[in-house]
Design an enzyme around this catalytic site. Structure first.
Site, PDB file in Angstrom:
ATOM      1  N   GLU A  34       1.041  -1.021  -0.011  1.00 20.36           N
ATOM      2  CA  GLU A  34       0.078  -0.026  -0.139  1.00 20.36           C
ATOM      3  C   GLU A  34       0.447   1.279   0.228  1.00 20.36           C
ATOM      4  O   GLU A  34       0.215   2.875  -0.291  1.00 20.36           O
ATOM      5  CB  GLU A  34      -0.783  -0.135   1.311  1.00 20.36           C
ATOM      6  N   TYR A  59      -2.025   4.858   7.014  1.00 23.46           N
ATOM      7  CA  TYR A  59      -1.885   3.933   6.989  1.00 23.46           C
ATOM      8  C   TYR A  59       0.041   3.465   6.288  1.00 23.46           C
ATOM      9  O   TYR A  59       0.604   3.365   6.898  1.00 23.46           O
ATOM     10  CB  TYR A  59      -1.898   2.773   7.114  1.00 23.46           C
ATOM     11  N   ASN A  74      -1.296  -8.522  -1.583  1.00 25.86           N
ATOM     12  CA  ASN A  74      -2.043  -8.944  -1.000  1.00 25.86           C
ATOM     13  C   ASN A  74      -2.154 -10.829  -1.042  1.00 25.86           C
ATOM     14  O   ASN A  74      -2.837 -11.275  -1.539  1.00 25.86           O
ATOM     15  CB  ASN A  74      -3.450  -8.922  -2.120  1.00 25.86           C
ATOM     16  N   TYR A 108     -12.416   7.153   2.985  1.00 22.05           N
ATOM     17  CA  TYR A 108     -11.928   5.901   2.694  1.00 22.05           C
ATOM     18  C   TYR A 108     -11.845   6.170   1.585  1.00 22.05           C
ATOM     19  O   TYR A 108     -12.350   7.707   0.459  1.00 22.05           O
ATOM     20  CB  TYR A 108     -12.843   5.001   1.702  1.00 22.05           C
TER      21      TYR A 108
HETATM   22  N1  UDP Z   1     -13.644  -4.899  -0.672  1.00 20.18           N
HETATM   23  C1  UDP Z   1     -15.213  -4.902  -2.093  1.00 20.18           C
HETATM   24  N2  UDP Z   1     -15.871  -5.323  -0.819  1.00 20.18           N
HETATM   25  C2  UDP Z   1     -15.615  -5.269   0.246  1.00 20.18           C
HETATM   26  C3  UDP Z   1     -14.556  -5.410   0.711  1.00 20.18           C
HETATM   27  C4  UDP Z   1     -12.900  -4.906   0.048  1.00 20.18           C
HETATM   28  O1  UDP Z   1     -15.249  -4.350  -2.993  1.00 20.18           O
HETATM   29  O2  UDP Z   1     -16.670  -6.129   0.448  1.00 20.18           O
HETATM   30  C5  UDP Z   1     -12.539  -3.800  -2.386  1.00 20.18           C
HETATM   31  C6  UDP Z   1     -11.656  -2.506  -1.535  1.00 20.18           C
HETATM   32  O3  UDP Z   1     -12.559  -1.376  -1.510  1.00 20.18           O
HETATM   33  C7  UDP Z   1     -10.419  -2.955  -2.185  1.00 20.18           C
HETATM   34  C8  UDP Z   1     -10.401  -4.020  -1.855  1.00 20.18           C
HETATM   35  O4  UDP Z   1     -11.101  -4.849  -1.995  1.00 20.18           O
HETATM   36  O5  UDP Z   1     -10.652  -1.917  -3.233  1.00 20.18           O
HETATM   37  C9  UDP Z   1      -9.264  -4.766  -1.931  1.00 20.18           C
HETATM   38  O6  UDP Z   1      -9.933  -4.418   0.119  1.00 20.18           O
HETATM   39  P1  UDP Z   1      -8.663  -5.023   1.013  1.00 20.18           P
HETATM   40  O7  UDP Z   1      -9.769  -5.246   1.620  1.00 20.18           O
HETATM   41  O8  UDP Z   1      -8.619  -6.169   0.502  1.00 20.18           O
HETATM   42  O9  UDP Z   1      -6.988  -5.086   0.900  1.00 20.18           O
HETATM   43  P2  UDP Z   1      -6.764  -3.652   0.309  1.00 20.18           P
HETATM   44  O10 UDP Z   1      -5.795  -4.633  -1.348  1.00 20.18           O
HETATM   45  O11 UDP Z   1      -7.532  -2.084  -0.147  1.00 20.18           O
HETATM   46  O12 UDP Z   1      -5.520  -3.393   1.079  1.00 20.18           O
END
Ligand code: UDP
Length: 353
Positions: free
Chosen positions: A122, A158, A187, A307
């Site tokens: 990130e 973060y 991820n 967000y």
């Molecule tokens: N997201 C989604 N639905 C959910 C939870 C997350 O579409 O129920 C999306 C979130 O907005 C992000 C992506 O999935 O774009 C990955 O989110 P995650 O929380 O796994 O972690 P990130 O990769 O953003 O750190």
């Protein structure tokens, strides 16, 4: 003599897999530190030679200093690493992910211990694809710009905290006061990731939301439409990379930053939802509820105000491959089969008991 490894934040998803892997290698003796050990309970058996210490690093910094002094190597996984929490509680995210981490870094410098520090993919923030949508930009550890959103989008607290730590660690390395490796996970997914929101309150990562929706017959929410992309990495492949970095053959990993991720496993979030839905019905032979529909929702509505999102995260993983010989094995479908299988079996147990 065994190499004494201190794992801080060992009770989380990544830590529990690393503890398990280290326990199978006779050359290491491991001390695992965390607030809780629920995830470790699944793997810790009395005979596996791992000592667990239940400690709050914020409450007892002196004890942490002593532990660092007594070990050969420190692996720092202490962090809040869920986007839901960055938005709901940005101050706590900063305090743990920056302030407490600085204490660990300072103690490693003081006692001259090698530090393996978990950063995050990130830190790269948004990809330049938002300006040039036709091009794929690969994040390169040593050359890519780090593009974060405005302060009002406090999701980025973060990434900002983690980015500054990367810079601080690098700066101490330049002064030859710290031997380190920085890891940027892309991820990771696998058994013991997070929790299911129907069983525990809070905001896990997307896999857990979708798994929960399928098991408990709820909608699969696609934040801002689900076009954003991620590259998924199976925890076993990731742990193999972490072990190679701990081994540090010939010092090849010293003072390096590594992306750990596989660009071959890129998917949009909508694609992830559809693949999981399909596997649930076909590979696992279950009937998803008619309530498990795909619903678009805004980021602010889903997570709360503040967000913002990374549009795309493509790792350049050439460096870890070349310097350690690492090569990930699991495809997206294979890792989803493994991970979904774990949660389905666990759910059946809960229901049967
Ligand atoms: N997201 C989604 N639905 C959910 C939870 C997350 O579409 O129920 C999306 C979130 O907005 C992000 C992506 O999935 O774009 C990955 O989110 P995650 O929380 O796994 O972690 P990130 O990769 O953003 O750190």
């Amino acid at each position: 003599m065994n190499k004494r490894v201190l794992l801080l934040g060992a009770g989380g998803f990544i830590g529990s897999h690393l503890v398990e892997a280290l326990s199978k290698k006779a050359i290491y003796s491991t001390t695992a530190v965390d607030l809780t050990k629920d995830k470790l309970d699944e793997i810790l058996r009395p005979h596996i030679g791992v000592e667990f210490l239940q400690l709050d690093i914020a409450e007892d910094p002196e004890r942490i200093g002593l532990l660092i002094q007594e070990h050969d190597l420190v692996v720092n996984m202490v962090a809040i690493a869920n986007p839901g929490i960055y938005v709901q509680d940005p101050v706590s995210t900063f305090e743990l992910d920056f302030t407490e981490n600085m204490n660990i870094i300072r103690q490693c410098i003081k006692h001259q211990k090698r530090l393996i520090h978990f950063s995050t993919s990130e830190v790269y923030g948004k990809s330049p694809s938002i300006y040039q949508p036709d091009q794929a930009f690969y994040f390169d550890e040593d050359n890519s710009d780090l593009i974060l959103g405005p302060v009002s989008k406090h999701r980025w607290i973060y990434a900002s905290a983690k980015q500054l730590l990367d810079r601080v660690i690098h700066a101490y390395g330049l002064k030859d006061e710290l031997d380190y490796t920085i890891i940027r996970p892309f991820n990771y997914v696998g058994p013991r990731i997070d929790f299911l929101p129907s069983e525990e309150e809070g905001f896990p990562r997307v896999f857990s939301f979708f798994m929960d929706a399928l098991l408990y017959g709820k909608p699969l929410y696609l934040v801002n439409g689900g076009d954003q992309k991620r590259c998924y990495t199976y925890i076993k492949d990731a742990t193999d990379a972490h072990l190679r970095i701990i081994e540090n053959e010939g010092g090849s990993c010293s003072k390096q930053i590594f992306n750990i991720g596989s660009d071959e496993n890129e998917t949009s979030i909508e694609g992830l939802a559809k693949t999981m839905f399909h596997l649930y019905n076909t590979y696992f032979g279950r009937n998803a509820s008619s309530n498990s529909t795909f619903e678009s929702i805004s980021g602010d509505e889903f997570y709360g105000e503040g967000y913002d999102d990374s549009d795309r995260r493509l790792p350049n993983s050439k460096k870890i491959r070349e310097l350690t010989g690492w090569s990930p094995y699991y495809s997206l479908e294979a890792m989803l089969k493994e991970t979904m299988g774990y949660y389905i079996a666990r759910h059946e147990n809960v229901v049967i008991q």
